[in-house]
Motif scaffolding. Structure first.
Motif, mmCIF file in Angstrom:
data_model
loop_
_atom_site.group_PDB
_atom_site.id
_atom_site.type_symbol
_atom_site.label_atom_id
_atom_site.label_comp_id
_atom_site.label_asym_id
_atom_site.label_seq_id
_atom_site.Cartn_x
_atom_site.Cartn_y
_atom_site.Cartn_z
ATOM 1 N N HIS A 7 71.865 53.380 57.642
ATOM 2 C CA HIS A 7 72.393 53.398 56.281
ATOM 3 C C HIS A 7 73.892 53.143 56.276
ATOM 4 O O HIS A 7 74.608 53.593 57.156
ATOM 5 C CB HIS A 7 72.108 54.750 55.614
ATOM 6 C CG HIS A 7 70.655 55.050 55.525
ATOM 7 N ND1 HIS A 7 69.844 54.479 54.595
ATOM 8 C CD2 HIS A 7 69.866 55.840 56.283
ATOM 9 C CE1 HIS A 7 68.613 54.918 54.764
ATOM 10 N NE2 HIS A 7 68.599 55.748 55.783
ATOM 11 N N GLY A 8 74.367 52.462 55.249
ATOM 12 C CA GLY A 8 75.794 52.242 55.098
ATOM 13 C C GLY A 8 76.480 53.463 54.494
ATOM 14 O O GLY A 8 77.650 53.690 54.723
ATOM 15 N N ASP A 9 75.748 54.239 53.730
ATOM 16 C CA ASP A 9 76.301 55.423 53.065
ATOM 17 C C ASP A 9 75.406 56.607 53.404
ATOM 18 O O ASP A 9 74.413 56.871 52.716
ATOM 19 C CB ASP A 9 76.364 55.180 51.556
ATOM 20 C CG ASP A 9 77.017 56.326 50.797
ATOM 21 O OD1 ASP A 9 77.288 57.390 51.406
ATOM 22 O OD2 ASP A 9 77.241 56.174 49.582
ATOM 23 N N LEU A 10 75.770 57.312 54.474
ATOM 24 C CA LEU A 10 74.927 58.407 54.961
ATOM 25 C C LEU A 10 74.780 59.514 53.916
ATOM 26 O O LEU A 10 73.695 60.049 53.727
ATOM 27 C CB LEU A 10 75.479 58.975 56.266
ATOM 28 C CG LEU A 10 74.690 60.123 56.892
ATOM 29 C CD1 LEU A 10 73.233 59.735 57.122
ATOM 30 C CD2 LEU A 10 75.337 60.575 58.184
ATOM 31 N N ARG A 11 75.858 59.829 53.216
ATOM 32 C CA ARG A 11 75.798 60.890 52.210
ATOM 33 C C ARG A 11 74.751 60.569 51.146
ATOM 34 O O ARG A 11 73.918 61.409 50.792
ATOM 35 C CB ARG A 11 77.179 61.084 51.580
ATOM 36 C CG ARG A 11 77.253 62.244 50.622
ATOM 37 C CD ARG A 11 78.678 62.381 50.053
ATOM 38 N NE ARG A 11 78.870 63.625 49.365
ATOM 39 C CZ ARG A 11 78.373 63.898 48.151
ATOM 40 N NH1 ARG A 11 77.668 63.004 47.503
ATOM 41 N NH2 ARG A 11 78.581 65.081 47.601
ATOM 42 N N ALA A 41 68.890 60.602 61.162
ATOM 43 C CA ALA A 41 70.256 60.978 61.550
ATOM 44 C C ALA A 41 70.219 62.221 62.425
ATOM 45 O O ALA A 41 69.190 62.883 62.549
ATOM 46 C CB ALA A 41 71.093 61.238 60.306
ATOM 47 N N SER A 42 71.351 62.551 63.000
ATOM 48 C CA SER A 42 71.427 63.755 63.837
ATOM 49 C C SER A 42 71.222 64.990 62.966
ATOM 50 O O SER A 42 71.484 64.973 61.761
ATOM 51 C CB SER A 42 72.791 63.831 64.533
ATOM 52 O OG SER A 42 73.787 64.212 63.605
ATOM 53 N N PRO A 46 73.684 66.396 57.924
ATOM 54 C CA PRO A 46 73.769 67.024 56.599
ATOM 55 C C PRO A 46 74.854 68.093 56.521
ATOM 56 O O PRO A 46 75.558 68.203 55.513
ATOM 57 C CB PRO A 46 72.388 67.640 56.389
ATOM 58 C CG PRO A 46 71.489 66.877 57.283
ATOM 59 C CD PRO A 46 72.336 66.516 58.474
ATOM 60 N N LYS A 47 75.032 68.843 57.598
ATOM 61 C CA LYS A 47 76.052 69.899 57.612
ATOM 62 C C LYS A 47 77.449 69.288 57.514
ATOM 63 O O LYS A 47 78.331 69.842 56.864
ATOM 64 C CB LYS A 47 75.910 70.743 58.876
ATOM 65 C CG LYS A 47 76.714 71.996 58.828
ATOM 66 C CD LYS A 47 76.341 72.937 59.950
ATOM 67 C CE LYS A 47 77.116 74.212 59.737
ATOM 68 N NZ LYS A 47 76.592 75.344 60.371
ATOM 69 N N ASN A 48 77.639 68.127 58.119
ATOM 70 C CA ASN A 48 78.937 67.456 58.071
ATOM 71 C C ASN A 48 79.285 66.998 56.654
ATOM 72 O O ASN A 48 80.449 66.919 56.302
ATOM 73 C CB ASN A 48 78.966 66.249 59.011
ATOM 74 C CG ASN A 48 78.915 66.660 60.466
ATOM 75 O OD1 ASN A 48 79.291 67.775 60.820
ATOM 76 N ND2 ASN A 48 78.439 65.772 61.306
ATOM 77 N N HIS A 49 78.284 66.705 55.854
ATOM 78 C CA HIS A 49 78.519 66.208 54.497
ATOM 79 C C HIS A 49 78.441 67.288 53.422
ATOM 80 O O HIS A 49 79.081 67.162 52.378
ATOM 81 C CB HIS A 49 77.512 65.095 54.168
ATOM 82 C CG HIS A 49 77.814 63.823 54.869
ATOM 83 N ND1 HIS A 49 78.687 62.890 54.377
ATOM 84 C CD2 HIS A 49 77.366 63.343 56.052
ATOM 85 C CE1 HIS A 49 78.764 61.870 55.210
ATOM 86 N NE2 HIS A 49 77.972 62.118 56.238
ATOM 87 N N PHE A 50 77.637 68.331 53.660
ATOM 88 C CA PHE A 50 77.374 69.321 52.605
ATOM 89 C C PHE A 50 77.642 70.763 53.019
ATOM 90 O O PHE A 50 77.415 71.675 52.236
ATOM 91 C CB PHE A 50 75.925 69.192 52.128
ATOM 92 C CG PHE A 50 75.558 67.801 51.691
ATOM 93 C CD1 PHE A 50 76.038 67.295 50.491
ATOM 94 C CD2 PHE A 50 74.777 66.994 52.494
ATOM 95 C CE1 PHE A 50 75.720 66.009 50.088
ATOM 96 C CE2 PHE A 50 74.458 65.699 52.101
ATOM 97 C CZ PHE A 50 74.930 65.205 50.892
ATOM 98 N N ASP A 51 78.065 70.993 54.228
ATOM 99 C CA ASP A 51 78.337 72.316 54.799
ATOM 100 C C ASP A 51 77.073 73.095 55.128
ATOM 101 O O ASP A 51 76.892 73.535 56.242
ATOM 102 C CB ASP A 51 79.227 73.176 53.897
ATOM 103 C CG ASP A 51 80.604 72.569 53.703
ATOM 104 O OD1 ASP A 51 81.108 71.925 54.639
ATOM 105 O OD2 ASP A 51 81.165 72.727 52.602
#
Length: 196
Positions: A7-11, A41-42, A46-51
């Motif tokens: 994906h180009g936009d992981l979030r 994804a790893s 998700p934690k990197n983007h949303f805590d």
């Protein structure tokens, strides 16, 4: 098998995957690991983007509330008369719940949401403002306008939200036509909205 991440936009991909899981498995089936797995994804993505899961659920609810507001505003724009605009918003409210039941239920699960997140706070205000603005236009001219608007907004919101929840929980079935209960439910809603 996990799909590789391209994906180009992981979030955005994570939010789309979360919505897919909610629609398929319900709110209870949503986990950070499951969302990561869904996009390939790893597990940390998700934690990197949303805590945390609350952050993911809150951001997904913001997406839902904006989509919800768009639908209600489009319905209102299709009508000229203030009363018809308010009724169109009520119908759009229930139609949204029927079209996106998993997302709708997630949006109103207060215990899972962080309402201090800016995206969610703004989206909720936008959706609520659509309803209250229409109520104010419909019931304007009252000498105690603020209090009357709150009362009318609470009444309108309670009616359509309660109706949507009862419909999603199949609690209205005794009142509906067994042949096409969803169509009959919307006709019943229209009758309710036409009452004064």
């Amino acid at each position: 098998m996990t799909r590789p991440y391209h994906h180009g936009d992981l979030r955005a991909a994570l939010l789309a995957a979360a919505e897919e899981i909610v629609n398929r498995d319900g709110v209870a089936g949503l986990t950070l690991r499951g969302v990561a797995r869904e996009v390939g994804a790893s597990h940390a993505a998700p934690k990197n983007h949303f805590d945390d899961l609350t952050g993911l659920v809150s951001e997904l609810a913001a997406v839902g509330f904006n989509r919800f507001a768009d639908r209600m505003q489009a319905a209102a724009a299709s009508q000229a008369n203030p009363r018809d605009k308010l009724n169109a918003i009520g119908r759009a409210y229930v139609e949204f719940a029927l079209a996106e039941p998993g997302l709708f239920q997630l949006m109103f699960r207060g215990e899972r949401l962080d309402k201090t997140r800016p995206a969610l706070h703004e989206a909720m205000l936008r959706a609520f403002g659509t309803l209250t603005g229409s109520v104010a236009a419909t019931h304007g001219g009252d000498p105690d306008a603020a209090r009357a608007t709150r009362a009318h907004a609470a009444r309108a919101w309670s009616m359509v939200h309660g109706f949507a929840i009862l419909l999603l929980d199949d609690r209205l079935n005794p009142l509906l036509d067994a042949g096409s209960p969803r169509a009959d439910a919307l006709a019943l809603l229209d009758d309710m909205l036409a009452m004064d």
